[in-house]
Design an enzyme around this catalytic site. Sequence first.
Site, PDB file in Angstrom:
ATOM      1  N   ASN A   1       0.773  -1.242   0.000  1.00  0.00           N
ATOM      2  CA  ASN A   1       0.000   0.000   0.000  1.00  0.00           C
ATOM      3  C   ASN A   1       0.805   1.294   0.000  1.00  0.00           C
ATOM      4  OD1 ASN A   1      -2.397  -1.515   0.204  1.00  0.00           O
ATOM      5  ND2 ASN A   1      -2.150  -1.680   2.407  1.00  0.00           N
ATOM      6  N   TYR A   2       2.001   1.310   0.608  1.00  0.00           N
ATOM      7  CA  TYR A   2       2.666   2.580   0.854  1.00  0.00           C
ATOM      8  C   TYR A   2       3.981   2.788   0.110  1.00  0.00           C
ATOM      9  CZ  TYR A   2      -0.693   3.309   4.586  1.00  0.00           C
ATOM     10  OH  TYR A   2      -1.857   3.482   5.281  1.00  0.00           O
ATOM     11  N   LEU A   3       4.589   1.728  -0.372  1.00  0.00           N
ATOM     12  CA  LEU A   3       5.872   1.852  -1.052  1.00  0.00           C
ATOM     13  C   LEU A   3       5.662   1.829  -2.556  1.00  0.00           C
ATOM     14  CD1 LEU A   3       8.033  -0.583   1.108  1.00  0.00           C
ATOM     15  CD2 LEU A   3       7.680   1.877   1.409  1.00  0.00           C
TER      16      LEU A   3
END
EC number: 5.6.2.1
Length: 847
Positions: A805-807
Amino acid sequence: MPLSQVSRVKSEPMTPVRAIKRKKIQSDTSSSDEETPLASSPAKRTASGAVRMNGALEATTTSNGKRKAPIKRSGSGDKDSEDDAPIAKGKRVANGKAPRKPPKKKVKEDNDYSGGGEGSDDDKPIARKAPSRVKRKLKEESDADDETPSDDDKPLKRAPAKKTPAKRAKKEKNGSEAPLDKKNGKAKSEGSEEPAKKGRKKKEEEDADVFRWWEQQDPDGDGTQKWQTLEHNGVYFPPPYEPLPRHVKMKYNGKPVDLPLETEEVAGFYAALLETDHAKDKTFNKNFFDDWKKVLKKYPPRDSTKITEFNLCDFRPMYEHFEAEKAKKKAMTTAEKKEAKAAKDTLEAPFTHCVLDGRKEKVGNFRVEPPGLFRGRGDHPKKGSLKYRVRPEDITINIGEGVPTPKPNMPGKWKEVIHDNTVTWLATWTENVNGNHKYVFLAAGSSLKGQSDMQKFEKARELKSHVDRIRQDYTADLKNKLMADRQRATAMYFIDRLALRAGNEKGEDEADTVGCCSLRCEHVTLLPPNQLVFDFLGKDSIRYYNQVTVDDQVYKNIKLFKSSKEDDDDLFDRVSTSSLNKHLASYMKGLTAKVFRTYNASITFQQQLDMGTPEKGTVQEKLNAYNHANRMVAILCNHQRAVPKTHEQSMGKMRDKLRGLKYERMKLRHTLFAIDSKYKKKKQYAEDESDLDDDAIAEHEDQLKVKELERVEKKFNKDNEKLAEDGKDPLDDSVLKDKRKEVEEDFKRLKKERGTGKAVLKRERPTEKIEEAIEKLDERIKTFKLQMEDREAGKEVALGTSKINYLDPRITAAWCKTHGVPVEKIFSKTLLTKFPWAMEVDLDWKF
């Protein structure tokens, strides 16, 4: 502000958190100047805004000893707080009071269900507008940090066949070395195509089916219409309940109870969990029994038994029946398992794909989750509640106009059939426990999902051009005379520096979880001269406990905000999530608190990789550096998890495997000694293997013997199964007996060799081959030790959530190409399917 060495403060035993009704958030009284867009600052190389905290770098660093430079940055020990997504105007839909038609924009999704549905980020609605490739509206995602790692967290064991480039650069006429291809880091040459391999044709056919949307000039059309034609077969409902055999009954006060099917089914939900931690939880038991009594009232026992006390209920007979059924299923032959899977696949086949704009696209969570007991995460107040069976009358279907309406695979009619091409979901319904909307979307690797992911990370990259100005402004506003502006600046400081979620209003019957804007005074404690202690329940009711040093002005502000307030008063009583996001949007279109979280995670990850990857290290050393960088992000975003129950067992298996490698090496050394005693004087062979005394050797050989006997028996049974399938006579039992005898003889020989310092291999090998084998074992042992260190370091951190989700996946793809690490060792097949657009990035790409 550069990331500094940090460490998570070890939390003390958690105390119960009071569920107190919060005061209504006051409206933001900031000046109208907030709505005026500010000039953006020029693009600079920026850093994560995480602040210095007391000590946890050592807790996550593996000792490979080959880093270029010590890691000087890491994420904060932030614990998960409230919902990550920007808050829509108005309050959330109350439980059980969903509007007649499902909303077409973002709706908060429930990640806290158990059962057969997909509780991942793929269950989020996609933002309505999507202007152009770079400046499209950002899709909001939320965490899916389950305690058990998902398949996305498991790397592939084998790399798929590489796709042959469509065009190859011609070899230069002067014979000089070909230029480097930036996309794969390999020299371009003519005629370097690899020979065809098994499965290559199938791989190329799959590649041909991929819709390369990222190569289109305008993949989003007009920015509002998501599709032109959409045809699908609806959703797959779970099969109806199968009653238990007549002799299997629960007991009440020691006597069997004759339950109707409706009541028996709910009792079975609890019986299946009898030996889990859920059945030991008071809240879980209370909620289950309360809901079950409602079912009992409607469908009472046939024998008129009055069930009023939970403690008198005995679900053990049902549990034992379920366990026996599991054992039968496990004992099925390979052919039977294949047959059962084929039958299941045949039933689900019509629902796995849809036709979108003439293209066949895979559907994601096409299965409707079955009824069961809600498990939730953390200390959820509704765990144990009954999840009702979803029926066609509960579901709204979205299809294109003029296409046939799908028929449900169970009796009933759809609640509604709509034709809305501005949304991307295929079906929606409202679950009964929390009143949250469930959606069926296309699979993670679909064009619509891929566009949404790319928009999200491009929006985070765009923030680089504005983040310095934003930080400068909120730092100045920390001293603003207008209290609303000062509170907003302090909240932005926490969101940027600690990666806190923004937070949202909560209903009285929901879990008492908070975010930055919904913090109460009791959640933040002042420690002079400039430290704050945060202690609250974040997202999924996971405790956030962190002691952090902050700027002096921030400390003064918190002291001011808490003055003349009670513990259950809001800390930021003049700030709401919607007003905060509105202010952020004045800097950059589409900017929300969520974008800061994605930006800080990706920029931190990029910096950690750049500093920590050993240039000349082995692949495993580089993988350890990658996982270390990922752990820093997981700490920053508070993607923690409880130590898996199977961790010690898993580590024990790894220690056994390491001992096995050392045993192999010892036997090879002793073989060399038996051939020529001069090998005993050579340094690389003279030293004994550590942890291998006589008792360890005897224990290991006994384990090997058991495994070998099991292997022989399994092979014998498998050979007989094949012969039976071919209509041939099975092997005689004497064949198995002879094989067992051979194994016994081999291990008798090994027992005689113990303590002699000499050994004889089962098959003769030249000394050169033995030396080569020892050298390979040395490398395997070194690599395996690094893997064990990495596993131990990450036992309390969930790496999958940040990776999914974030990288920005392009960071990983470029890093793998630059450092010669196969991307399949990091990304599972699921993630490779999810991020095909990221795999073609240049090797020098940076976030």
